[in-house]
Design a protein around this motif. Structure first.
Motif, PDB file in Angstrom:
ATOM      1  N   ASP A 167      -7.074  -0.623  26.775  1.00 39.16           N
ATOM      2  CA  ASP A 167      -7.977  -0.510  25.623  1.00 39.16           C
ATOM      3  C   ASP A 167      -7.582   0.702  24.782  1.00 39.16           C
ATOM      4  O   ASP A 167      -8.263   1.736  24.790  1.00 39.16           O
ATOM      5  N   THR A 168      -6.492   0.577  24.045  1.00 39.91           N
ATOM      6  CA  THR A 168      -6.003   1.692  23.232  1.00 39.91           C
ATOM      7  C   THR A 168      -7.008   2.073  22.156  1.00 39.91           C
ATOM      8  O   THR A 168      -7.237   3.266  21.891  1.00 39.91           O
ATOM      9  N   LYS A 169      -7.626   1.084  21.520  1.00 36.59           N
ATOM     10  CA  LYS A 169      -8.592   1.362  20.462  1.00 36.59           C
ATOM     11  C   LYS A 169      -9.768   2.185  20.990  1.00 36.59           C
ATOM     12  O   LYS A 169     -10.174   3.176  20.375  1.00 36.59           O
ATOM     13  N   GLU A 200     -14.922   8.450  15.444  1.00 39.92           N
ATOM     14  CA  GLU A 200     -15.058   7.406  14.441  1.00 39.92           C
ATOM     15  C   GLU A 200     -15.483   8.010  13.104  1.00 39.92           C
ATOM     16  O   GLU A 200     -16.348   8.886  13.054  1.00 39.92           O
ATOM     17  N   LEU A 250      -8.612   5.781  21.927  1.00 45.55           N
ATOM     18  CA  LEU A 250      -8.419   6.614  20.740  1.00 45.55           C
ATOM     19  C   LEU A 250      -9.745   7.008  20.105  1.00 45.55           C
ATOM     20  O   LEU A 250      -9.891   8.119  19.585  1.00 45.55           O
ATOM     21  N   ALA A 251     -10.717   6.100  20.130  1.00 49.18           N
ATOM     22  CA  ALA A 251     -12.030   6.404  19.551  1.00 49.18           C
ATOM     23  C   ALA A 251     -12.655   7.619  20.235  1.00 49.18           C
ATOM     24  O   ALA A 251     -13.295   8.460  19.587  1.00 49.18           O
ATOM     25  N   TYR A 265      -1.524   9.268  15.696  1.00 46.09           N
ATOM     26  CA  TYR A 265      -2.528   8.338  15.195  1.00 46.09           C
ATOM     27  C   TYR A 265      -3.438   9.011  14.175  1.00 46.09           C
ATOM     28  O   TYR A 265      -3.859   8.390  13.189  1.00 46.09           O
ATOM     29  N   HIS A 292     -14.284   0.260   7.403  1.00 44.60           N
ATOM     30  CA  HIS A 292     -13.854   0.406   8.792  1.00 44.60           C
ATOM     31  C   HIS A 292     -14.568   1.585   9.443  1.00 44.60           C
ATOM     32  O   HIS A 292     -15.170   2.417   8.759  1.00 44.60           O
ATOM     33  N   HIS A 332      -7.703   5.077  12.592  1.00 47.00           N
ATOM     34  CA  HIS A 332      -6.762   5.152  13.709  1.00 47.00           C
ATOM     35  C   HIS A 332      -6.652   3.843  14.495  1.00 47.00           C
ATOM     36  O   HIS A 332      -5.689   3.638  15.230  1.00 47.00           O
ATOM     37  N   SER A 333      -7.653   2.973  14.351  1.00 42.99           N
ATOM     38  CA  SER A 333      -7.644   1.727  15.123  1.00 42.99           C
ATOM     39  C   SER A 333      -6.865   0.609  14.438  1.00 42.99           C
ATOM     40  O   SER A 333      -6.831  -0.515  14.935  1.00 42.99           O
TER      41      SER A 333
END
Length: 367
Positions: A204-206, A215, A209-210, A89, A231, A235-236
């Protein structure tokens, strides 16, 4: 034959192990502990490889009268699957962790240890079949098309296939597997199938990953490079995404725009019209063959290509050139992203696969 039955705690692996026992093999059950989090519990049908699953696998082994062990593969899983997922990612790619788990854990680490301990084969509940072909062992689709898992097994090499057993491959429906589990008195007969990424059980993949990637604000641009939005982390976003773009500049034609590309170096997300998602060609340097490779792989050969686990295969022509597997499709594919896996088929037979590194759009960008 000495068989190591990989038991996830689900109904498929339970029935596969039962059939191996019934066939007269010397079977030992093993459950893979992929997380050291003591509170890892199953939430409905989300996730797999939890404490609850290991207990279910033990109960099935007891019912079958076979030895049962839990092997701690959490470090290998962390390094080969979770870390790879995060790195992919970060690189602006869309990985498939289940493919990597099959490749690195279930049919590499598990098989390696099994062979070291004197086992002849690993038995799993995957829906796929092995066939003795004219040029050696072949991997084929299962007879249950809706449950066919040959795609996620496409990463297996010829050497690995020689030590695999898939007892469910010829079973025409999952309902028959559940009915058989009931007849055998296996408590997992009606256990729901698992889904989602096992190490992100809340789905909750987003958000997950955060936390791992962080961010970083960046621009959303169109194909000409003009800024149309912003954005909080590239990665999201995934190729083909439409929702959640929050673009500040509407398209000149008023039509929706989709994510076409994620650029981690410049931290940009490229958007454009739906037709620009069409891909005419794809290529990847990390490729393998499942069984005998084509007699002249550097010459174009006809095949079908599948780029998602439940996608329809499409006619294509493939070849090896410049260290890459290059696949040109007859009709454009939609929303193909680097990091996905392209699996090649000849009818029902899996030929091989590659991890997609790059794609060529069927719709050229405006100059």
């Amino acid at each position: 034959m000495r068989v190591l039955a990989a038991m996830s705690g689900g109904v498929d692996s339970a029935v596969a192990a039962a059939r191996a026992v019934e066939a007269g093999h010397e079977v030992v059950g093993v459950h893979l502990a992929l997380s050291r989090a003591g509170g890892t519990l199953r939430a409905g049908s989300r996730g797999c490889c939890t404490i609850e699953d290991s207990l279910d696998a033990r109960r099935v082994s007891d019912r079958l009268g076979i030895p049962f062990y839990v092997w701690d593969f959490s470090e290998r899983f962390r390094d080969d699957v979770i870390a790879d997922f995060v790195d992919e990612y970060r690189a602006g790619r869309t990985p498939n962790p289940c493919m990597r788990c099959n490749e690195k854990i279930k049919f590499a680490a598990l098989l390696e240890r099994g062979i070291e301990l004197g086992f002849d084969a690993v038995c799993t509940g995957h829906y796929a079949t092995l066939v003795d072909g004219e040029r050696g062992l072949e991997l084929h689709r299962s007879s249950e098309e809706a449950k066919d898992q040959s795609y996620v097994l496409g990463v297996l090499t010829t050497e690995q296939l020689a030590h695999c057993m898939f007892p469910l491959g010829e079973t025409p429906s999952k309902q028959l597997v559940r009915a058989e589990a009931e007849r055998r008195g296996l408590a997992v007969a009606q256990k729901p199938d698992s889904y989602d990424i096992c190490f992100i059980p809340d789905g909750d993949t987003k958000g997950w990953l955060a936390e791992k990637v962080g961010e970083e604000h960046g621009d959303i641009v169109d194909r000409a490079g003009s800024v149309v939005g912003s954005h909080d982390g590239a990665h999201s976003f995934t190729v083909g995404q439409r929702r959640g773009l929050k673009l500040g500049v509407p398209a000149s034609d008023g039509k929706p725009r989709f994510v076409l590309e994620v650029k981690p170096v410049s931290n940009q997300v490229v958007v454009g019209p739906k037709e620009a998602l069409a891909v005419a060609s794809l290529a990847g340097g990390r490729y393998t063959w499942a069984g005998a490779e084509p007699e002249q792989p550097d010459e174009p050969f006809a095949c079908d290509v599948q780029v998602r686990a439940h996608a329809d295969p499409v006619p294509a022509v493939a070849r090896i050139a410049g260290g890459e597997m290059i696949v040109d499709v007859e009709d454009p594919l939609t929303g193909v992203a680097p990091g996905q896996t392209a699996v090649l088929y000849d009818g029902t037979r899996v030929i091989g696969q590659c991890t997609i590194d790059r794609t060529v759009s069927a719709v050229p960008a405006p100059v």
